[in-house]
Design a protein around this motif. Structure first.
Motif, PDB file in Angstrom:
ATOM      1  N   PRO A   1       0.745  -1.256  -0.051  1.00 60.71           N
ATOM      2  CA  PRO A   1      -0.110  -0.069   0.020  1.00 60.71           C
ATOM      3  C   PRO A   1       1.015   1.461   0.099  1.00 60.71           C
ATOM      4  O   PRO A   1       0.395   2.353  -0.320  1.00 60.71           O
ATOM      5  CB  PRO A   1      -0.801  -0.109   1.294  1.00 60.71           C
ATOM      6  CG  PRO A   1      -0.017  -0.990   2.141  1.00 60.71           C
ATOM      7  CD  PRO A   1       0.742  -1.959   1.192  1.00 60.71           C
ATOM      8  N   ASP A   2       2.214   1.113   0.288  1.00 58.84           N
ATOM      9  CA  ASP A   2       3.056   2.415   0.482  1.00 58.84           C
ATOM     10  C   ASP A   2       3.489   2.807  -1.001  1.00 58.84           C
ATOM     11  O   ASP A   2       3.996   3.919  -1.303  1.00 58.84           O
ATOM     12  CB  ASP A   2       4.255   2.311   1.270  1.00 58.84           C
ATOM     13  CG  ASP A   2       3.822   1.883   2.742  1.00 58.84           C
ATOM     14  OD1 ASP A   2       2.723   2.402   3.181  1.00 58.84           O
ATOM     15  OD2 ASP A   2       4.531   1.282   3.432  1.00 58.84           O
ATOM     16  N   LEU A   3       3.459   2.008  -2.111  1.00 59.30           N
ATOM     17  CA  LEU A   3       4.008   2.105  -3.188  1.00 59.30           C
ATOM     18  C   LEU A   3       3.005   2.492  -4.197  1.00 59.30           C
ATOM     19  O   LEU A   3       1.837   2.207  -4.079  1.00 59.30           O
ATOM     20  CB  LEU A   3       4.632   1.003  -3.797  1.00 59.30           C
ATOM     21  CG  LEU A   3       6.036   0.427  -3.278  1.00 59.30           C
ATOM     22  CD1 LEU A   3       6.400  -0.842  -4.033  1.00 59.30           C
ATOM     23  CD2 LEU A   3       7.106   1.447  -3.334  1.00 59.30           C
ATOM     24  N   PRO A   4       3.172   3.752  -5.143  1.00 62.68           N
ATOM     25  CA  PRO A   4       2.395   3.982  -6.346  1.00 62.68           C
ATOM     26  C   PRO A   4       2.172   2.706  -6.850  1.00 62.68           C
ATOM     27  O   PRO A   4       2.934   1.651  -7.078  1.00 62.68           O
ATOM     28  CB  PRO A   4       2.934   5.147  -7.107  1.00 62.68           C
ATOM     29  CG  PRO A   4       4.131   5.383  -6.092  1.00 62.68           C
ATOM     30  CD  PRO A   4       4.644   4.339  -5.118  1.00 62.68           C
ATOM     31  N   PRO A   5       0.798   2.642  -7.574  1.00 60.67           N
ATOM     32  CA  PRO A   5       0.243   1.540  -8.396  1.00 60.67           C
ATOM     33  C   PRO A   5       1.336   1.355  -9.569  1.00 60.67           C
ATOM     34  O   PRO A   5       1.361   0.168  -9.595  1.00 60.67           O
ATOM     35  CB  PRO A   5      -0.808   1.941  -8.827  1.00 60.67           C
ATOM     36  CG  PRO A   5      -1.389   2.966  -8.269  1.00 60.67           C
ATOM     37  CD  PRO A   5      -0.233   3.732  -7.364  1.00 60.67           C
ATOM     38  N   SER A   6       2.006   2.162 -10.068  1.00 62.98           N
ATOM     39  CA  SER A   6       2.871   1.726 -11.330  1.00 62.98           C
ATOM     40  C   SER A   6       4.129   1.216 -10.694  1.00 62.98           C
ATOM     41  O   SER A   6       4.672   0.104 -11.424  1.00 62.98           O
ATOM     42  CB  SER A   6       3.064   3.003 -12.245  1.00 62.98           C
ATOM     43  OG  SER A   6       3.922   3.887 -11.470  1.00 62.98           O
TER      44      SER A   6
ATOM     45  N   ASP B   1       4.463  -0.731  -8.256  1.00 64.21           N
ATOM     46  CA  ASP B   1       4.087  -2.002  -7.555  1.00 64.21           C
ATOM     47  C   ASP B   1       4.155  -3.080  -8.626  1.00 64.21           C
ATOM     48  O   ASP B   1       4.480  -4.289  -8.264  1.00 64.21           O
ATOM     49  CB  ASP B   1       2.613  -2.053  -6.914  1.00 64.21           C
ATOM     50  CG  ASP B   1       2.623  -2.996  -6.085  1.00 64.21           C
ATOM     51  OD1 ASP B   1       3.484  -3.686  -5.492  1.00 64.21           O
ATOM     52  OD2 ASP B   1       1.426  -3.375  -6.122  1.00 64.21           O
ATOM     53  N   GLN B   2       4.109  -2.639  -9.894  1.00 64.47           N
ATOM     54  CA  GLN B   2       4.272  -3.756 -10.930  1.00 64.47           C
ATOM     55  C   GLN B   2       5.663  -4.235 -11.293  1.00 64.47           C
ATOM     56  O   GLN B   2       5.623  -5.086 -12.227  1.00 64.47           O
ATOM     57  CB  GLN B   2       3.463  -3.436 -11.970  1.00 64.47           C
ATOM     58  CG  GLN B   2       1.906  -3.242 -11.647  1.00 64.47           C
ATOM     59  CD  GLN B   2       0.994  -2.481 -12.843  1.00 64.47           C
ATOM     60  OE1 GLN B   2       1.550  -2.037 -13.777  1.00 64.47           O
ATOM     61  NE2 GLN B   2      -0.414  -2.486 -12.650  1.00 64.47           N
TER      62      GLN B   2
END
Length: 152
Positions: free
Chosen positions: A3-8, A10-11
């Motif tokens: 949850p701490d990382l931006p969605p992009s 995280d991939q």
């Protein structure tokens, strides 16, 4: 998902380094560098040796020309001294200290000729200091020709 990382971000996958290749690439590069350095050093040494011989040739020709202005007996003595110094410079004391036929052979080997053992150059090995020694005409021209070939 974190949850701490931006969605992009995280991939993204983690960084994977290639397996150790055993260091062969580094050894090849070192061998190439050492080969290049050795070739460069050899070329430099050959260049310096060529320049040294060319310098010796210029000095010998200049001194031979100066000896040409002397009377015949003094000219032969000056030429003989020049031959001794030249042999000492190019081949060392052991060669320059030879006498008689051995000196003629050493000069022929130095100049790659037979001028000093079978030609008019014998005056430098047999009759240099004898009175009444004839002044062989072709000696001066042949010496100039031989000296011009030093280091060529």
């Amino acid at each position: 998902m974190n949850p701490d990382l931006p969605p992009s971000l995280d991939q993204l996958r983690g960084l994977h380094l290639p397996a150790e290749a055993g260091g062969t690439q580094g050894a090849v590069m070192l061998a190439i560098a050492l080969g290049f350095t050795a070739a460069l050093a050899l070329g430099l040494l050959r260049h310096l040796a060529t320049r040294r011989r060319a310098s010796v040739r210029r000095a010998a020709l200049a001194e031979l020309a100066a000896a040409g202005a002397l009377p015949p007996e003094q000219r032969r003595v000056a030429q003989a001294r020049l031959l001794r110094r030249l042999a000492r410079t190019l081949q060392g004391d052991a060669v320059a200290d030879r006498q008689g036929a051995a000196w003629g052979v050493a000069l022929d080997r130095l100049f790659a000729t037979s001028f000093f053992t079978t030609g008019p150059g014998r005056t430098f090995t047999e009759g240099l200091y004898q009175r009444g020694t004839p002044d062989p005409g072709p000696v001066d021209a042949e010496l100039a020709r031989l000296f011009a070939r030093i280091g060529a």
